[in-house]
Design an enzyme around this catalytic site. Structure first.
Site, PDB file in Angstrom:
ATOM      1  N   ASP A  97       0.882  -1.176   0.000  1.00  0.00           N
ATOM      2  CA  ASP A  97       0.000   0.000   0.000  1.00  0.00           C
ATOM      3  C   ASP A  97       0.921   1.228   0.000  1.00  0.00           C
ATOM      4  O   ASP A  97       1.337   1.675  -1.065  1.00  0.00           O
ATOM      5  CB  ASP A  97      -0.928  -0.085   1.215  1.00  0.00           C
ATOM      6  CG  ASP A  97      -1.925   1.058   1.283  1.00  0.00           C
ATOM      7  OD1 ASP A  97      -2.189   1.682   0.243  1.00  0.00           O
ATOM      8  OD2 ASP A  97      -2.445   1.337   2.377  1.00  0.00           O
ATOM      9  N   PHE A 146     -10.398  -0.412  -0.422  1.00  0.00           N
ATOM     10  CA  PHE A 146     -10.041  -1.305   0.679  1.00  0.00           C
ATOM     11  C   PHE A 146     -10.462  -2.728   0.317  1.00  0.00           C
ATOM     12  O   PHE A 146     -11.630  -2.989   0.038  1.00  0.00           O
ATOM     13  CB  PHE A 146     -10.682  -0.869   1.998  1.00  0.00           C
ATOM     14  CG  PHE A 146      -9.988  -1.510   3.157  1.00  0.00           C
ATOM     15  CD1 PHE A 146      -8.834  -0.951   3.683  1.00  0.00           C
ATOM     16  CD2 PHE A 146     -10.448  -2.714   3.677  1.00  0.00           C
ATOM     17  CE1 PHE A 146      -8.151  -1.568   4.722  1.00  0.00           C
ATOM     18  CE2 PHE A 146      -9.771  -3.338   4.717  1.00  0.00           C
ATOM     19  CZ  PHE A 146      -8.626  -2.762   5.235  1.00  0.00           C
ATOM     20  N   VAL A 147      -9.507  -3.637   0.311  1.00  0.00           N
ATOM     21  CA  VAL A 147      -9.778  -4.990  -0.160  1.00  0.00           C
ATOM     22  C   VAL A 147      -9.630  -6.016   0.959  1.00  0.00           C
ATOM     23  O   VAL A 147      -8.862  -5.819   1.911  1.00  0.00           O
ATOM     24  CB  VAL A 147      -8.862  -5.374  -1.343  1.00  0.00           C
ATOM     25  CG1 VAL A 147      -9.217  -4.545  -2.569  1.00  0.00           C
ATOM     26  CG2 VAL A 147      -7.391  -5.196  -0.988  1.00  0.00           C
TER      27      VAL A 147
END
Ligand code: IMP
Ligand code: MG
Length: 175
Positions: A97, A146-147
């Site tokens: 990220d 957001f996973v």
């Protein structure tokens, strides 16, 4: 939630990564260092596709968002990291990220004098990188959503989904 990556897409990508690692390392001994907890599922799938002499170590990371400093807290088992000295190392994480977790992990590993270090991540979020490194292997670039799933969590939930999905606002209620 809406699915971003299917089980088939993930399986094919793991197979591709294993092929790249077989080509790179051949039958040289390798230490894979998984950053937990998110890399758990990827780690289990990947190591079963490799056939070089292999050791596995783990680093436990706490998500930076849980800490006011914004830095990842890493919990490292020194006995396991003894398997790093003088060896080729591949660090595996679920998602790149900002990149700070991986940079911190690489700094710790460097103290144990590995022969070489490469990095592999399942996912990389587009447009979020805050560090100077690029992972050597990126299985999927994804949008900044957001996973969860395939090891990735929201508040420690959803890790067991066999696919990767992006959360919608309705998924965020506590459970
Ligand atoms: P970084 O240090 O900013 O690269 O963050 C990496 C860590 O943050 C990952 O190992 C995950 O634990 C967590 N993370 C970042 N984005 C997501 C996400 O979309 N879903 C779940 N976990 C995430
Ligand atoms: Mg993680």
């Amino acid at each position: 939630m809406h699915q971003l990556l299917s089980q088939d897409e993930i399986r094919d990508a793991i197979e591709r990564l294993a092929g790249q690692l077989r080509a790179k390392y051949g039958q040289r001994p390798l230490t894979i260092v998984g950053i937990l907890t998110g890399s758990l599922v990827m780690l289990a799938d990947l190591i079963r596709r490799l056939d070089m002499p292999l050791r596995v170590a783990v680093i436990q990371a706490r998500a930076p968002r849980e800490k006011p400093t914004g830095r990842a807290a890493l919990v490292i088992d020194d006995k396991l990291l003894a398997t790093v000295a003088g060896r080729d190392v591949l660090v595996v994480d679920d998602i790149f990220d900002t990149g700070r977790t991986l940079v911190d992990a690489l700094a710790h590993l460097a103290e144990h004098r590995p022969a070489s270090v490469r990095t592999a991540v399942l996912l990389r979020k587009i447009g979020r990188c805050e560090v100077a490194i690029v992972p050597d292997h990126v299985m999927f670039d994804i949008p900044d959503e957001f996973v969860v799933g395939y090891g990735l969590d929201y508040d420690d939930r959803y890790r067991n989904l066999p696919f990767v999905a992006a959360l919608d606002s309705g998924d965020l209620a506590p459970n």
